[in-house]
Scaffold this active site. Structure first.
Site, PDB file in Angstrom:
ATOM      1  CG  ASP A  93      -1.745   1.224   1.379  1.00 51.06           C
ATOM      2  OD1 ASP A  93      -1.866   1.977   0.380  1.00 51.06           O
ATOM      3  OD2 ASP A  93      -2.270   1.461   2.485  1.00 51.06           O
ATOM      4  CG  ASN A  99      -2.913   5.484  -1.571  1.00 53.09           C
ATOM      5  OD1 ASN A  99      -2.993   4.387  -0.991  1.00 53.09           O
ATOM      6  ND2 ASN A  99      -3.861   5.948  -2.348  1.00 53.09           N
ATOM      7  CG  ASP A 129      -5.995   3.352   0.108  1.00 54.72           C
ATOM      8  OD1 ASP A 129      -5.106   2.478   0.180  1.00 54.72           O
ATOM      9  OD2 ASP A 129      -6.650   3.573  -0.927  1.00 54.72           O
ATOM     10  CG  ASP A 181      -1.188   1.876  -3.720  1.00 55.42           C
ATOM     11  OD1 ASP A 181       0.031   1.741  -3.865  1.00 55.42           O
ATOM     12  OD2 ASP A 181      -1.705   2.406  -2.706  1.00 55.42           O
ATOM     13  CG  ASP A 188      -5.251 -12.069 -15.285  1.00 57.99           C
ATOM     14  OD1 ASP A 188      -5.955 -12.765 -16.030  1.00 57.99           O
ATOM     15  OD2 ASP A 188      -4.760 -12.484 -14.226  1.00 57.99           O
ATOM     16  CG  ASP A 228      -9.548 -15.330 -15.898  1.00 52.01           C
ATOM     17  OD1 ASP A 228      -8.901 -15.812 -14.956  1.00 52.01           O
ATOM     18  OD2 ASP A 228     -10.790 -15.215 -15.886  1.00 52.01           O
ATOM     19  CD  GLU A 283      -7.300 -19.810 -14.837  1.00 49.27           C
ATOM     20  OE1 GLU A 283      -7.369 -20.116 -13.642  1.00 49.27           O
ATOM     21  OE2 GLU A 283      -8.147 -19.071 -15.389  1.00 49.27           O
ATOM     22  CG  HIS A 341      -5.163 -15.134  -8.087  1.00 51.20           C
ATOM     23  ND1 HIS A 341      -4.429 -15.628  -9.156  1.00 51.20           N
ATOM     24  CD2 HIS A 341      -6.418 -14.970  -8.547  1.00 51.20           C
ATOM     25  CE1 HIS A 341      -5.220 -15.750 -10.195  1.00 51.20           C
ATOM     26  NE2 HIS A 341      -6.436 -15.353  -9.864  1.00 51.20           N
ATOM     27  CG  ASP A 342      -7.487 -18.607  -8.949  1.00 51.87           C
ATOM     28  OD1 ASP A 342      -8.151 -17.709  -8.403  1.00 51.87           O
ATOM     29  OD2 ASP A 342      -7.289 -18.658 -10.175  1.00 51.87           O
TER      30      ASP A 342
HETATM   31  C1  GLC Z   1      -9.671 -17.597 -13.106  1.00 54.74           C
HETATM   32  C2  GLC Z   1      -9.028 -16.650 -12.129  1.00 54.74           C
HETATM   33  C3  GLC Z   1      -9.856 -16.622 -10.889  1.00 54.74           C
HETATM   34  C4  GLC Z   1     -11.223 -16.099 -11.263  1.00 54.74           C
HETATM   35  C5  GLC Z   1     -11.848 -16.923 -12.380  1.00 54.74           C
HETATM   36  C6  GLC Z   1     -12.989 -16.193 -12.990  1.00 54.74           C
HETATM   37  O1  GLC Z   1      -9.685 -18.903 -12.656  1.00 54.74           O
HETATM   38  O2  GLC Z   1      -7.700 -17.004 -11.890  1.00 54.74           O
HETATM   39  O3  GLC Z   1      -9.291 -15.840  -9.880  1.00 54.74           O
HETATM   40  O4  GLC Z   1     -12.052 -16.119 -10.148  1.00 54.74           O
HETATM   41  O5  GLC Z   1     -10.941 -17.159 -13.430  1.00 54.74           O
HETATM   42  O6  GLC Z   1     -12.507 -15.062 -13.671  1.00 54.74           O
HETATM   43 CA    CA Z   2      -3.450   2.220  -1.356  1.00 54.90          CA
END
Ligand code: GLC
Ligand code: CA
Length: 559
Positions: free
Chosen positions: A21, A23, A25, A29, A98, A203, A257, A329-330
């Site tokens: 972060d 700034n 908040d 970012d 992405d 994606d 993906e 992140h999944d």
């Molecule tokens: C992909 C992304 C995931 C998202 C899904 C729908 O699997 O990595 O985070 O929720 O697609 O966009």
């Molecule tokens: Ca921020």
């Protein structure tokens, strides 16, 4: 334009909301990213993949986009993005974004228009169908389930029709069969490529071509009922070819993906000079402790993990190139899944070597390089992710609260979305104020600052792996071969190039393990080039979660 050499590279993934972060908040970012670019470069990676940074109502944290040509105000401005891009390029880092085009946000202007009726320019941008009627009961057009939220269809009173959403309700699927939609996609690609972006992570790209009849699925696992009719569909290859042509004008990289795409199908996208994707994010290696989704638990099976690793290594060898990853992140944090929180440093380092030295381009997800682990929040109300909340309320509704939370602790994507742990300062040095999401309470022990100061830290081990991978031709380009595939605790593989052979020996066990060198590896000739226990490795024995990387010169191998 000629493509850059993505095969020798490695990437760092940023999920911006939780990265840094700048700034004050409480939300990560672009300013924050800018201030950490030197850190990222110091890891030895060659590029950054940004999860979505565009305007989004955040029904699925950025994966529901409402404007493809701008930056989310939480994260900054286009000007700030340009600065990040320039600085990254100065540091020798490529930047990929992405590209989320299977669906948009329901707040995207296209959808707001489309839902109004059947005769505006955007009417056919989405997948609309009339209801099915059973007497006077209105039913959705088919029995598909969405992956995130109940049925895959939502009724729109204005149009008196249903729209398809394979993910959340607020993520309507685009109708890629419409030529105008594909032109929009190409326009979006050009917009970012003109700015200097180096490529895209695409994606759920293998979902964009639906079976024309949208037939009923065979109910099996609810969350994926219908999947065979929207995955790897009939026009996918031809649509990907159209996008490929745009990418190639700029020499841009394309990583697709592809949940649940089998390796044989994958090769149709990945192999040869006329390939439509350069690499694929497969899901096989994420299934070693679950069935189809992380919410259907199975005990961790090393043989299953090894089968997945070796299946992709051997099938793609000489034909295509792997994307290597253990976290993004999944998925929950890998130490908490395939490793051991008790043997945190040992398993975190072992897992790094287990995948980075395979053939392919490694991806490292923010926090993975310092061994961040799963968070365990006390109530479902503290979770943010739509898939997590849905799983809690839907799939596990007959179980006790305690049991349900245990499942969430094990499976939630939110475990990988807690703020990055930079230091032992308040809020882990992520922000000066209370962050948007819970910080893992283990941050005083697990953080960048602390690990910078420790030569044997997970962080420095990642650096060593990435450096070795670049220095040793066998690790970069060598052939892959696995030994003892059925062993329940050890993963042994070699990479060989001419007479140079590197043997990677990994223990996935909390107990000491005995092991023997495979035939043809003379003990006295091996050089331990990397390990995760101090001192000399004891031959024939592996301590808990030990890894030994041994280098051999074996003349005779190159004939
Ligand atoms: C992909 C992304 C995931 C998202 C899904 C729908 O699997 O990595 O985070 O929720 O697609 O966009
Ligand atoms: Ca921020």
């Amino acid at each position: 334009m000629k493509q850059f050499d993505f095969r020798s590279m490695s990437f760092y993934q940023i999920w911006i909301r939780s990265f840094a972060d700048g700034n004050g908040d409480g939300i990560g970012d672009l300013c924050g990213v800018y201030s950490k670019l030197d850190y990222i470069a110091s890891l030895g990676v060659d590029g950054i993949w940004f999860s979505p940074i565009y305007p989004s109502p955040n029904a699925d944290y950025g994966y529901d986009i409402s404007d493809y040509r701008n930056i989310h105000p939480d994260y900054g401005t286009l000007e700030q993005f340009r600065q990040v891009l320039d600085r990254a390029h100065q540091l020798g880092l490529k930047v990929i974004l992405d590209l989320v085009i299977n669906h948009t946000s329901d707040m995207h202007p296209w959808f707001l228009e489309s839902r109004k009726g059947k005769d505006n320019p955007y009417s056919d941008y989405y997948i609309w169908r009339d209801p099915k009627w059973k007497g006077k009961t209105r039913l959705p057009p088919n029995n598909w389930f969405s992956q995130f939220e109940g049925l895959a269809w939502e009724f729109c009173p204005e149009r008196q029709q249903y729209y398809l959403h394979v993910f959340a309700k607020k993520q309507p699927d685009l109708n890629m069969d419409h030529p105008k939609v594909r032109e929009e996609v190409k326009g979006i690609m050009r917009f970012w490529l003109e700015m200097g972006v180096d490529g895209f992570r695409e994606d759920v790209i293998t979902y964009i071509s639906k079976h024309p009849q949208l037939p009923d699925g065979i109910p099996f696992l609810p969350a994926i009922n219908g999947l065979p009719f929207y995955k790897d569909g009939p026009n996918l290859l031809s649509y990907l070819r159209e996008f490929r042509a745009v990418a190639l004008e700029y020499g841009a990289l394309q990583i697709g993906e592809a949940p649940m795409t089998p390796v044989k199908t994958a090769l149709t996208y990945l192999a040869g000079e006329d390939r439509v994707l350069d690499m694929m994010i497969q899901f096989d290696t994420m299934m070693a402790d679950c069935f189809m989704t992380e919410y259907v638990h199975l005990p961790f099976s090393l043989p299953k993990l090894k089968r997945a690793f070796s299946r992709w290594q051997t099938a793609l060898a000489g034909k295509a190139w792997n994307a290597l990853y253990l976290e993004n992140h999944d998925h929950p944090r890998v130490i908490s899944r395939y490793g051991s929180e008790r043997f945190w440093r040992e398993s975190g380092t072992m897992l790094a070597a287990a995948y980075i030295f395979q053939q392919g381009t490694p991806f490292i997800y923010q926090g993975q390089e310092i061994g961040m682990t799963n968070i365990r929040l006390g109530s479902i109300d503290e979770y943010q992710d739509v898939a997590t909340i849905n799983a809690y309320h839907r799939f596990f509704r007959h179980q006790s609260v305690k049991k349900r939370l245990q499942r969430i602790h094990r499976s939630s994507r939110d475990s990988a979305r807690t703020p990055m742990q930079w230091s032992s300062d308040t809020y882990a040095g992520f922000s000066a104020v209370k962050p948007w999401f819970a910080v893992n309470p283990n941050y005083p022990d697990i953080n960048v600052q602390k690990e910078e100061e420790d030569e044997h830290s997970i962080l420095n081990f990642y650096r060593k792996c990435l450096k070795l991978r670049k220095e040793i031709p066998a690790l970069l380009r060598g052939e892959y071969r696995e030994y003892r595939p059925l062993h329940r605790h050890l993963y042994l593989y070699e990479r060989s190039f001419q007479s140079e052979v590197v043997l990677v020996v990994c223990s996935f066990s909390a107990k000491e393990q005995r092991w023997k060198l495979p035939k043809g590896f003379p003990e006295e000739k091996g050089d331990l080039i990397l390990g995760n226990y101090p001192g000399k490795a004891i031959s024939g024995r592996l301590k808990p979660y030990e890894v030994q990387v041994l280098r051999y010169h074996l003349p005779g191998r190159d004939s």
